[in-house]
Design a protein around this motif. Structure first.
Motif, PDB file in Angstrom:
ATOM      1  N   ILE A  89       0.848  -1.200   0.000  1.00  0.00           N
ATOM      2  CA  ILE A  89       0.000   0.000   0.000  1.00  0.00           C
ATOM      3  C   ILE A  89       0.882   1.246   0.000  1.00  0.00           C
ATOM      4  N   ALA A  90       1.951   1.188   0.798  1.00  0.00           N
ATOM      5  CA  ALA A  90       2.855   2.338   0.845  1.00  0.00           C
ATOM      6  C   ALA A  90       3.462   2.593  -0.527  1.00  0.00           C
ATOM      7  N   LEU A  91       3.827   1.514  -1.211  1.00  0.00           N
ATOM      8  CA  LEU A  91       4.388   1.660  -2.552  1.00  0.00           C
ATOM      9  C   LEU A  91       3.360   2.290  -3.489  1.00  0.00           C
ATOM     10  N   MET A  93       0.900   4.217  -2.601  1.00  0.00           N
ATOM     11  CA  MET A  93       0.754   5.614  -2.208  1.00  0.00           C
ATOM     12  C   MET A  93       1.884   6.460  -2.781  1.00  0.00           C
ATOM     13  N   ALA A  94       3.087   5.879  -2.793  1.00  0.00           N
ATOM     14  CA  ALA A  94       4.211   6.620  -3.360  1.00  0.00           C
ATOM     15  C   ALA A  94       3.942   6.916  -4.827  1.00  0.00           C
ATOM     16  N   PHE A  95       3.374   5.936  -5.539  1.00  0.00           N
ATOM     17  CA  PHE A  95       3.020   6.168  -6.938  1.00  0.00           C
ATOM     18  C   PHE A  95       1.977   7.270  -7.049  1.00  0.00           C
ATOM     19  N   VAL A  97       1.476   9.782  -5.081  1.00  0.00           N
ATOM     20  CA  VAL A  97       2.106  11.093  -4.862  1.00  0.00           C
ATOM     21  C   VAL A  97       2.851  11.534  -6.119  1.00  0.00           C
ATOM     22  N   ARG A  98       3.580  10.600  -6.720  1.00  0.00           N
ATOM     23  CA  ARG A  98       4.338  10.975  -7.922  1.00  0.00           C
ATOM     24  C   ARG A  98       3.416  11.326  -9.084  1.00  0.00           C
ATOM     25  N   HIS A 100       0.452  12.544  -8.801  1.00  0.00           N
ATOM     26  CA  HIS A 100      -0.122  13.853  -8.520  1.00  0.00           C
ATOM     27  C   HIS A 100       0.860  14.960  -8.863  1.00  0.00           C
ATOM     28  N   GLU A 101       2.140  14.703  -8.610  1.00  0.00           N
ATOM     29  CA  GLU A 101       3.134  15.724  -8.940  1.00  0.00           C
ATOM     30  C   GLU A 101       3.259  15.905 -10.446  1.00  0.00           C
TER      31      GLU A 101
END
Lengths: 118, 325
Positions: A89-91, A93-95, A97-98, A100-101
């Protein structure tokens, strides 16, 4: 009556699984998709744990007072699965965030539109 | 639990979605206690209700918190899901009934573990014995997966530092929270150590303790800011500890090899089989603890650090970069 109740644990599991699946398929927001994925995951935990329960049994920590224990094997498998689950899930979420950027949105329709426009 | 799932489906505000997810996880943990899976319930309460929720909130600090309305009609997904559910329920007719000791899945290796775990490993908590000793390969694999997941997050979030847009409000100025956290911090850490070393006898072990210890630092970081948490546990230490835990685990296996036994067979480590197994389980659980705790912390630093960077960028009001054309 007991026959019907005998597999009610599977039905709860299936409901959660289908609910999670619906969130993943029907919703476009990626954060929500990941919450759905989490629900799907927990339904799998239940699928493993509930058959291991033995009525009248107790937690598999050996002591003199108890004779009957629930099946410890699913517990081991799911214990590790939960922690691996949070890592995935953390991985995800990292995607998110990226993404969204890069695109300024986390809705997959909008991301696709931006892609086709470009 | 069912209500919480509907809540997740219906709610459009993502904060509500995430909180519903947290409530759902907590309910799931209580169900697990009812199913006698105390070790698992502890992990789920710490990871599902605690870690995941914090993680998602950190992400919500970086992205929009409202979901866009659905563009497609949800009818087709709904039909597909209902069909899947129907087929699965049809399948349950042939499954063995709930809670019987003579069900096939309770007949195979489980009785062997229950009968021999204490004799062979000296650990009354069968879950710990199976986790660290009988199925050591599985656990080593899982620890490696966690390690990989942590590395993935680090690669994605720290390789290029760009500014995100969003406002992460850290609750740094609330005196009640500050005092309470300072009081709670040693208790949580003590609890983590207890869970770690008592894992052979009661519910607990490296996974749960790792998450609990990480949770203590994360709590500190949430209240006092990620920079303060980084001062307590520097990022470099965390990044060293992640592979160190995997190495402790794998190295214990190699130690067994060098002492003329199979890989991950701890028996020759001690004077007797029982002592060796006991020592092996302790070391391996320590490896699990180190990797899990440091991975969780690294993930938190990665997400929380981003949120703080975004905040700092907004405050200093730097000239706009290429992204704001």
């Amino acid at each position: 009556m007991t026959d019907i109740l005998a597999s009610v644990n599977y039905w709860v599991t299936i409901f959660l699984m289908v609910g999670g699946l619906y969130i993943i398929v029907a919703h476009g927001n990626m954060v929500k998709k990941l919450v759905g994925l989490g629900i799907f995951q927990t339904s799998v935990y239940l699928l493993f744990l509930s058959p291991g329960k033995i009525l009248g049994g107790t937690a598999p920590i050996l002591a003199k007072e108890f004779e009957l224990y629930s099946n410890p094997l699913p517990h081991v498998l799911i214990l590790t699965a939960i922690v691996v689950g949070v890592a995935t899930i953390a991985l995800g979420m990292a995607f998110v965030v990226r993404i969204h950027e890069a695109y300024g949105t986390v809705e997959d329709d909008e991301v696709q539109e931006l892609e086709t426009d470009a | 639990m069912v209500a919480a799932v509907f809540g997740v489906i219906r709610a459009h505000n993502l904060f509500v979605v995430v909180m519903m997810g947290g409530i759902y996880s907590f309910l799931m943990a209580t169900v697990m206690v009812a199913l006698d899976a105390v070790d698992v319930a502890m992990t789920e309460a710490a990871v599902g209700a605690g870690m995941s929720t914090v993680l998602m909130l950190a992400v919500l600090g970086l992205v929009k918190t409202r979901e866009a309305p659905l563009r497609h009609s949800p009818v087709i997904p709904l039909i597909v899901c209902l069909l899947t559910g129907g087929a699965l329920i049809y399948g349950t007719i042939d499954l063995p009934p709930f809670g019987r000791a003579d069900n096939p899945q309770n007949q195979h290796v489980a009785p062997y573990y229950l009968e021999n775990a204490k004799k062979e490993t000296g650990a009354p908590n069968v879950v710990t014995a199976v986790l660290a000793s009988y199925r050591g390969y599985d656990t080593l694999g899982e620890v490696t997966v966690i390690f990989t997941g942590g590395i993935g997050v680090l690669v994605l979030l720290t390789a290029v530092r760009r500014r995100g847009e969003g406002d992460a409000t850290m609750m740094r100025d609330t005196i009640i929270l500050r005092v309470v956290v300072k009081l709670l911090l040693p208790v949580i850490l003590l609890f983590a150590l207890y869970v770690q070393f008592h894992g052979d006898y009661g519910p607990g072990g490296g996974f749960q303790a790792g998450v609990a210890a990480a949770a203590a630092i994360i709590l500190y970081g949430m209240i006092f800011g990620v920079m303060a948490a980084r001062a307590v546990v520097p990022q470099r230490v965390v990044h060293t500890l992640i592979p160190l835990g995997v190495l402790i685990f794998a190295g214990t296996g190699v130690a067994g090899l060098l002492l003329d036994a199979n890989y991950l067979d701890y028996s020759p480590l001690g004077s007797s089989q029982k002592a060796g197994q006991h020592l092996g389980i302790l070391i391996v659980e320590a490896g699990v603890f180190v990797t899990v705790a440091s991975t969780m912390l690294a993930i938190f630093y990665a997400f929380g650090g981003r949120a703080e960077d975004a905040l700092a960028d907004d405050e200093t009001d730097k000239p706009d970069d290429w992204r704001r054309e």
